[in-house]
Design a protein around this motif. Structure first.
Motif, PDB file in Angstrom:
ATOM      1  N   ARG A 117     -17.580 -25.873 -45.355  1.00 28.17           N
ATOM      2  CA  ARG A 117     -17.604 -24.551 -46.002  1.00 28.17           C
ATOM      3  C   ARG A 117     -17.671 -24.671 -47.512  1.00 28.17           C
ATOM      4  O   ARG A 117     -18.239 -23.835 -48.193  1.00 28.17           O
ATOM      5  N   ARG A 118     -17.106 -25.763 -48.033  1.00 28.34           N
ATOM      6  CA  ARG A 118     -17.170 -26.083 -49.462  1.00 28.34           C
ATOM      7  C   ARG A 118     -16.508 -25.027 -50.341  1.00 28.34           C
ATOM      8  O   ARG A 118     -17.072 -24.535 -51.302  1.00 28.34           O
ATOM      9  N   TRP A 119     -15.259 -24.709 -50.001  1.00 29.90           N
ATOM     10  CA  TRP A 119     -14.454 -23.900 -50.908  1.00 29.90           C
ATOM     11  C   TRP A 119     -14.188 -24.682 -52.188  1.00 29.90           C
ATOM     12  O   TRP A 119     -14.168 -25.919 -52.179  1.00 29.90           O
ATOM     13  N   PRO A 120     -13.925 -23.987 -53.285  1.00 23.11           N
ATOM     14  CA  PRO A 120     -13.554 -24.669 -54.523  1.00 23.11           C
ATOM     15  C   PRO A 120     -12.226 -25.418 -54.364  1.00 23.11           C
ATOM     16  O   PRO A 120     -11.379 -25.034 -53.549  1.00 23.11           O
ATOM     17  N   PRO A 121     -12.024 -26.478 -55.140  1.00 24.33           N
ATOM     18  CA  PRO A 121     -10.788 -27.270 -55.008  1.00 24.33           C
ATOM     19  C   PRO A 121      -9.507 -26.455 -55.135  1.00 24.33           C
ATOM     20  O   PRO A 121      -8.538 -26.685 -54.382  1.00 24.33           O
ATOM     21  N   ALA A 122      -9.463 -25.509 -56.064  1.00 22.89           N
ATOM     22  CA  ALA A 122      -8.240 -24.718 -56.241  1.00 22.89           C
ATOM     23  C   ALA A 122      -7.934 -23.888 -55.006  1.00 22.89           C
ATOM     24  O   ALA A 122      -6.772 -23.726 -54.618  1.00 22.89           O
TER      25      ALA A 122
ATOM     26  N   GLY B  35      -7.614 -15.289 -35.020  1.00 20.14           N
ATOM     27  CA  GLY B  35      -8.303 -14.602 -33.942  1.00 20.14           C
ATOM     28  C   GLY B  35      -9.803 -14.566 -34.114  1.00 20.14           C
ATOM     29  O   GLY B  35     -10.531 -14.248 -33.168  1.00 20.14           O
ATOM     30  N   LEU B  36     -10.263 -14.923 -35.342  1.00 19.88           N
ATOM     31  CA  LEU B  36     -11.695 -14.855 -35.649  1.00 19.88           C
ATOM     32  C   LEU B  36     -12.357 -16.224 -35.716  1.00 19.88           C
ATOM     33  O   LEU B  36     -13.454 -16.421 -35.202  1.00 19.88           O
ATOM     34  N   ASP B  37     -11.695 -17.186 -36.372  1.00 18.42           N
ATOM     35  CA  ASP B  37     -12.324 -18.491 -36.593  1.00 18.42           C
ATOM     36  C   ASP B  37     -11.233 -19.517 -36.911  1.00 18.42           C
ATOM     37  O   ASP B  37     -10.735 -19.586 -38.032  1.00 18.42           O
ATOM     38  N   ARG B  38     -10.907 -20.351 -35.933  1.00 19.96           N
ATOM     39  CA  ARG B  38      -9.808 -21.305 -36.083  1.00 19.96           C
ATOM     40  C   ARG B  38     -10.184 -22.529 -36.917  1.00 19.96           C
ATOM     41  O   ARG B  38      -9.338 -23.380 -37.207  1.00 19.96           O
ATOM     42  N   ARG B  39     -11.429 -22.615 -37.347  1.00 24.44           N
ATOM     43  CA  ARG B  39     -11.824 -23.751 -38.180  1.00 24.44           C
ATOM     44  C   ARG B  39     -11.099 -23.769 -39.517  1.00 24.44           C
ATOM     45  O   ARG B  39     -10.996 -24.824 -40.164  1.00 24.44           O
ATOM     46  N   TYR B  40     -10.571 -22.626 -39.936  1.00 25.43           N
ATOM     47  CA  TYR B  40      -9.896 -22.583 -41.232  1.00 25.43           C
ATOM     48  C   TYR B  40      -8.560 -23.312 -41.220  1.00 25.43           C
ATOM     49  O   TYR B  40      -7.961 -23.502 -42.280  1.00 25.43           O
ATOM     50  N   ARG B  41      -8.108 -23.771 -40.059  1.00 23.25           N
ATOM     51  CA  ARG B  41      -6.937 -24.651 -39.996  1.00 23.25           C
ATOM     52  C   ARG B  41      -7.281 -26.070 -40.439  1.00 23.25           C
ATOM     53  O   ARG B  41      -6.391 -26.859 -40.739  1.00 23.25           O
ATOM     54  N   ASP B  42      -8.570 -26.403 -40.455  1.00 27.19           N
ATOM     55  CA  ASP B  42      -9.038 -27.751 -40.749  1.00 27.19           C
ATOM     56  C   ASP B  42      -9.438 -27.836 -42.221  1.00 27.19           C
ATOM     57  O   ASP B  42     -10.514 -27.385 -42.624  1.00 27.19           O
ATOM     58  N   LEU B  43      -8.579 -28.437 -43.036  1.00 26.76           N
ATOM     59  CA  LEU B  43      -8.838 -28.498 -44.471  1.00 26.76           C
ATOM     60  C   LEU B  43     -10.090 -29.309 -44.789  1.00 26.76           C
ATOM     61  O   LEU B  43     -10.804 -29.005 -45.755  1.00 26.76           O
ATOM     62  N   ALA B  44     -10.366 -30.332 -43.989  1.00 30.33           N
ATOM     63  CA  ALA B  44     -11.570 -31.137 -44.229  1.00 30.33           C
ATOM     64  C   ALA B  44     -12.815 -30.289 -44.045  1.00 30.33           C
ATOM     65  O   ALA B  44     -13.773 -30.378 -44.832  1.00 30.33           O
TER      66      ALA B  44
ATOM     67  N   ALA C 174     -13.980 -13.618 -41.497  1.00 28.66           N
ATOM     68  CA  ALA C 174     -12.901 -14.598 -41.499  1.00 28.66           C
ATOM     69  C   ALA C 174     -12.782 -15.324 -42.833  1.00 28.66           C
ATOM     70  O   ALA C 174     -11.670 -15.632 -43.285  1.00 28.66           O
ATOM     71  N   ASP C 175     -13.895 -15.625 -43.470  1.00 24.61           N
ATOM     72  CA  ASP C 175     -13.857 -16.371 -44.722  1.00 24.61           C
ATOM     73  C   ASP C 175     -13.074 -15.625 -45.792  1.00 24.61           C
ATOM     74  O   ASP C 175     -12.226 -16.213 -46.477  1.00 24.61           O
ATOM     75  N   ALA C 176     -13.341 -14.343 -45.921  1.00 23.20           N
ATOM     76  CA  ALA C 176     -12.634 -13.545 -46.925  1.00 23.20           C
ATOM     77  C   ALA C 176     -11.153 -13.435 -46.590  1.00 23.20           C
ATOM     78  O   ALA C 176     -10.290 -13.512 -47.476  1.00 23.20           O
TER      79      ALA C 176
END
Length: 270
Positions: A254-259, A239-248, A211-213
């Motif tokens: 998850r600590r994605w880069p700011p960009a 369908g895999l991980d709905r947490r990616y809707r949450d920008l916080a 899901a991350d990729a």
């Protein structure tokens, strides 16, 4: 290998558990223990592993503590209790356990790796880097230490240095998917969007359920105006991980880069 090596901790929860057996260096037993006590210790070990595997961290902490009462000089027990404390966000208590483990077995890399992850959870990036570097001094081929050191360098905003560590981790372990996606995320932060997209696509082909990729690919493609492919990948992400809707969550856990966070925000808003 230690109980579980936090490529992740609870706050860095996307790193996988890599093993559950006690390491060889931890197989100690006091020679003066009675047969009954030896049996009790064996049963407690099994209970501690089982509870840890099931995510029953409060119970697991109790079992590890009981084992420490029996064998206070067994470094792995302190490190393993630190791990389940981290999973309960008891970071300061976990640090005390890791400190004790390191004092008992300073030549073993796992407690340094675990302590580094706890330090990351506290935002103590430079201290975490020092621990990961110590792991690498003891074991230069430790891919997890390179990946985690990259995470700590990213916490400081040192993206080029982070990228070098991620790439080294991926070179050492080509199946280390999180090191590869972290490298691609760093590429995006450094302005290399085309290279990042190439790597995200490669990862999603190899690991369709990663899901991350897919989420990162969605955001990057949307930024390039490739809306159809972006939306198709997003359907898979949901369908895999709905947490990616949450920008916080994406930004602080998850600590994605700011960009990359900004790119995802634009996709979600539109």
């Amino acid at each position: 290998m230690n109980l579980f090596r936090p490529l992740v901790i609870a706050l860095l929860c996307l790193l996988c558990v890599t093993g559950w057996s006690l390491p060889a260096w931890a197989q100690s037993a006091a020679p003066d223990l009675s047969l009954q006590v030896v049996q009790d210790i064996s049963e407690l070990r099994q209970k501690a592993f089982t509870a840890s595997q099931k995510g029953q961290f409060t119970e697991a902490e109790t079992y590890w503590s009981q084992l420490i009462d029996y064998l206070p000089d067994e470094a792995a027990l302190w490190s393993n209790r630190g791990n389940v404390r981290v999973s309960q966000n008891k970071l300061e208590e976990a640090l005390a356990d890791y400190n004790r483990a390191i004092a008992l077995a300073p030549e073993q890399p796992d407690p340094y790796l675990n302590r580094g992850a706890a330090l990351e959870g506290l935002g103590r990036w430079e201290d975490a880097i020092a621990d990961y570097s110590q792991v690498l001094a003891l074991n230069p081929d430790d891919a997890a230490a390179y990946n985690n050191r990259g995470n700590a360098q990213a916490g400081l905003g040192h993206w080029e240095t982070a990228l070098a560590d991620y790439q080294k981790a991926a070179d050492l372990d080509p199946k280390f998917a999180f090191a590869r996606v972290n490298a691609a995320l760093a590429e995006y932060q450094l302005g290399n969007a085309d290279e990042a997209i190439r790597q995200f696509r490669s990862l999603t082909r190899r690991y369709p359920n990663f899901a991350d990729a897919r989420a990162a690919l969605t955001a990057a493609l949307w930024g390039q105006g490739q809306s159809g492919e972006a939306e198709s990948n997003w359907v898979a992400v949901m369908g895999l991980d709905r947490r990616y809707r949450d920008l916080a969550w994406v930004s602080t856990v998850r600590r994605w880069p700011p960009a990359m966070v900004t790119a995802l925000e634009k996709f979600l808003n539109l």
